[in-house]
Design an enzyme around this catalytic site. Structure first.
Site, PDB file in Angstrom:
ATOM      1  N   ARG A  89      -6.624  -1.057   0.467  1.00 55.72           N
ATOM      2  CA  ARG A  89      -5.569  -2.068   0.452  1.00 55.72           C
ATOM      3  C   ARG A  89      -5.299  -2.830   1.898  1.00 55.72           C
ATOM      4  O   ARG A  89      -4.871  -2.145   2.950  1.00 55.72           O
ATOM      5  CB  ARG A  89      -4.314  -1.117   0.048  1.00 55.72           C
ATOM      6  CG  ARG A  89      -2.946  -2.037   0.277  1.00 55.72           C
ATOM      7  CD  ARG A  89      -1.672  -1.464  -0.299  1.00 55.72           C
ATOM      8  NE  ARG A  89      -1.378  -0.176   0.337  1.00 55.72           N
ATOM      9  CZ  ARG A  89      -0.820   0.149   1.473  1.00 55.72           C
ATOM     10  NH1 ARG A  89      -0.485  -0.779   2.177  1.00 55.72           N
ATOM     11  NH2 ARG A  89      -0.673   1.356   1.953  1.00 55.72           N
ATOM     12  N   HIS A 144       1.859  -2.221   1.274  1.00 51.28           N
ATOM     13  CA  HIS A 144       1.949  -1.295  -0.175  1.00 51.28           C
ATOM     14  C   HIS A 144       2.912  -2.307  -1.065  1.00 51.28           C
ATOM     15  O   HIS A 144       2.598  -2.349  -1.969  1.00 51.28           O
ATOM     16  CB  HIS A 144       2.679  -0.298   0.426  1.00 51.28           C
ATOM     17  CG  HIS A 144       3.210   0.888  -1.119  1.00 51.28           C
ATOM     18  ND1 HIS A 144       2.092   1.175  -1.851  1.00 51.28           N
ATOM     19  CD2 HIS A 144       4.323   0.743  -1.536  1.00 51.28           C
ATOM     20  CE1 HIS A 144       3.043   1.875  -2.865  1.00 51.28           C
ATOM     21  NE2 HIS A 144       4.177   1.354  -2.733  1.00 51.28           N
ATOM     22  N   TYR A 194       2.116   2.301  10.605  1.00 52.28           N
ATOM     23  CA  TYR A 194       1.166   3.435  10.368  1.00 52.28           C
ATOM     24  C   TYR A 194      -0.400   3.327  10.217  1.00 52.28           C
ATOM     25  O   TYR A 194      -1.075   4.376  10.208  1.00 52.28           O
ATOM     26  CB  TYR A 194       1.770   4.063   9.002  1.00 52.28           C
ATOM     27  CG  TYR A 194       1.769   3.139   7.970  1.00 52.28           C
ATOM     28  CD1 TYR A 194       0.607   3.151   7.187  1.00 52.28           C
ATOM     29  CD2 TYR A 194       2.971   2.472   7.334  1.00 52.28           C
ATOM     30  CE1 TYR A 194       0.277   2.163   6.095  1.00 52.28           C
ATOM     31  CE2 TYR A 194       2.843   1.771   6.062  1.00 52.28           C
ATOM     32  CZ  TYR A 194       1.596   1.400   5.500  1.00 52.28           C
ATOM     33  OH  TYR A 194       1.533   1.017   4.296  1.00 52.28           O
TER      34      TYR A 194
END
Length: 374
Positions: free
Chosen positions: A257, A261, A270
């Site tokens: 990805r 998200h 992160y």
């Protein structure tokens, strides 16, 4: 579990677009001529443009939320091209490219994300269930539908999509128990995009995710999810097994990805930028472009035609979204149950009285203002 000779994901196209022979999968893509290859390329490019447009529309306040799938075009388009019209799809919220390839009208791709409908499209018109936001729940629906297909004696297969994070959910594991027990004609397609929101896949899976399925008695394959040919071949094989009465299969498509998200997420908090840059070098569209150029399929004319198609789709999508009519308030009660339901009827009646009260108040206020003006 089927993997490459060294245990790596199966590849038919290298990251540089070189064709790699595979004894088991070559025959499954032997029929792909220039027209089909060009169609795969077009759908991947258009899908990426849809994703970019969805993100832009959300940032501009036209959508409530958007789940980017940048980098996962090969997994979605490759597998979608393997699905027969009579097969049924149960997807998560991220399989927007699958819905596009399935023929879902462009406005319908956006309705739920704009908040204009509880579900974007008629599932029975496209043989694709509505968007599922509850993580992993669609796997239960898929197995139940597949068992019904089996009881009916139909030669139909079912496929369900989910991400690596969903594999830790009880729903997915319980689905595999039932699928194996009843030899249901279902394919579990896991897009391992390496991140379950902000949690890396290595936290919840210390071995390849594809290894889990054989423990349930389900054969599995681990493929390069950025290789559209491998995704097409593996899905064709698994769906063929389901249609022929040989039970369920599991595919782990290893992809990445590259976006957030959802548009409510900030992956820079992160995720290491170096990791993202490394995966940019494995871009699924660039990989296919390199292969098509080497095969003499991709030229300036095809590139221009595909770019024009992507522009047209983006413009149509934007126009439809911005001018999408708001639903009538009472539509909230439509399609909750398959048939009449007394409790829902009472709720609807109460809601309509409550809503009509605002009209009465507005009319009374307007009348008072009129009398005062006299």
């Amino acid at each position: 579990m089927s993997t490459g000779d060294d245990g790596s994901p199966i590849q038919l196209l290298s990251p540089h677009g070189e064709r790699r022979p595979h004894e088991r999968y070559d025959s499954l893509v032997a029929d792909l001529g220039p027209v089909t290859l060009a169609s795969l390329y077009e759908d991947m490019v258009v899908a990426r443009r849809i994703d970019a447009e969805g993100t832009a529309l959300q940032r501009q306040g036209q959508l409530g939320l958007w789940p980017p799938f940048l980098g996962q075009e090969a997994a979605q388009i490759g597998s979608a091209h393997a699905i027969a019209p009579d097969d049924f799809i149960f997807a998560s919220y991220r399989e927007i490219a699958v819905a596009y390839a399935r023929g879902v009208p462009l406005p319908d791709l956006m309705r739920q994300w704009r908040g204009a409908a509880n579900a974007g499209w008629d599932p029975f018109r496209h043989n694709m269930a509505p968007t599922q936001v509850v993580i992993g729940a669609q796997s239960l629906h898929a197995v139940g539908y597949a068992m019904g297909v089996q009881f009916d004696g139909a030669e139909t297969a079912v496929i369900t999509y989910f991400g690596d994070g969903a594999t830790s959910q009880g729903d997915v594991n319980e689905s595999m128990v039932f699928a194996a027990s009843f030899q249901a004609p279902v394919v579990f397609f896991c897009q391992n995009n390496h991140w379950a929101i902000s949690e890396p896949v290595g936290v919840q899976a210390h071995v390849p995710i594809g290894l889990r399925a054989p423990g349930f008695g389900i054969p599995s394959a681990r493929i390069d999810g950025n290789d559209v040919l491998a995704c097409l071949a593996a899905t064709r094989e698994a769906l063929g097994r389901a249609r022929s009465g040989n039970g369920p299969s599991y595919i782990e498509a290893v992809t990445y990805r590259m976006g957030a998200h959802t548009t409510a997420d900030d992956p820079t908090r992160y995720r290491d930028a170096n990791e993202l840059e490394d995966w940019r070098g494995r871009d699924p569209i660039a990989r296919l472009e390199a292969y098509l150029r080497a095969e003499g399929v991709l030229d300036d004319a095809l590139r221009a035609r595909v770019a024009e198609k992507a522009d047209d789709v983006a413009a149509t999508l934007r126009e439809a979204t911005i001018h999408m009519p708001d639903p009538a308030p009472a539509e909230l009660f439509e399609h909750v149950y398959a048939g009449p339901h007394s409790a829902l009827d009472r709720q609807r009646e109460h809601f309509e009285r409550f809503h009509a009260g605002f009209d009465d108040h507005a009319a009374h206020t307007a009348g008072a203002h009129t009398e005062g003006a006299r």
